[in-house]
Design a protein around this motif. Sequence first.
Motif: not given
Length: 371
Positions: A132-146, A126-130, A149-154, A157-159
């Motif tokens: 990095f700053g908001f808004p951000a897009v979080l992605k799983t590095t592996r296995g996402g598709y369509d 959570r500290d790393d995300l803080e 595994g992609v989240w827009v976080v403002r 709480d969104d994370a």
Amino acid sequence: MPTPDLAVIGGGQLARMMQPPAIALGLRIRLLAEGPDVSAAQIVPDHVVGDHTVLDDLRGVVDGAPVVTFDHEHVPPEHLRVLESEGHACRPGPHALLYAQDKAAMRERLGALGAPCPRNAPVASRDDLEAFGFPAVLKTTRGGYDGKGVWVVRSQDDADEAFASDRPLLAEELVDFRRELSALVARSPSGEVRSYPVVESRQVGGVCAEVVAPAPDLDPALAAEARSLAERIATELDVTGILAVELFETGDGRLLVNELAMRPHNTGHWSIDGAVTSQFENHLRAVLDLPLGGTDARQPWSVMVNVLGGAVDDLEAQRSVVLAAEPDVKVHLYGKSVTAGRKVGHVTAVGDDLDDVLSRARHAAALLTDG
Ligand code: ADP
């Protein structure tokens, strides 16, 4: 069965669409299929049912095949290294495939190459995300598709869902893009590279809905930049076969790389009916180190619309309806059962007038989706 010219791992629609050009060129495919009735197994007679994560299943299917290629990017790289040590050429090889399998590795490598990317950083807490700053897009590095595994976080709480996935995460700046583009190239082991016209891909809910080739009103200088960027990435990463470079075009006319796919790609399906050589034919030619075919469009506009599972559950019954209503639209059905949102086919219309081509393609796809 006679000796195959190549083994294809995975029996989805991408493998299925390799079969027509294989037939035309007199090439024999042997397939590793997830089940006896998956999309490609229905039309590739030489198929073996097995699991792409099990080395012995891979060995069984590649036996006698000098070249191995893929319907997807999920074969464990350590298995591919074993196959290579046993004399099979994996195309693309595990050293290249890594950058389509792991978004963090991809960002690091593209950054080192100076390829334009959204600002990004691995996020372990959570500290790393803080930081990095908001808004951000979080992605799983592996296995996402369509978009899975992609989240827009403002905010933090969104994370919650992203952190609950318990997978390594990458944060990216939320790009305020004008549209999404895709640059496809074919590259052979001997280094021949050919790029396709840059296309616009329109997504709905994280899934590609339609593709317009070429991208309308794209600045020719930006199109040339996208093509040379894709060619350079293919060469630097030593990709063999088709590479798709998904791009954002920003409001101020810049390109940013979103992600890489190392296989025929949804944004290249238009090429079957719209280009001199389809992406599937050029994929086969590339991985077998045969001379590549022309990538130009055969007419001013091609529009591909995906057919996603919807209200129509008997696609075969609906086939005659769509063929009668839109006789010049090319219909491609994947032999898959219909479930909501699943990619079960696509249609392509071509012609001189973009509005006409768009409306015919959309009409045909709607008939197959909604009835
Ligand atoms: P997948 O592997 O699921 O295809 P992508 O990385 O392509 O995931 O992301 C899916 C979609 O999310 C993209 O097509 C785009 O619409 C959106 N997206 C991804 N990254 C960003 C970003 N950094 N900024 C804005 N939108 C993004």
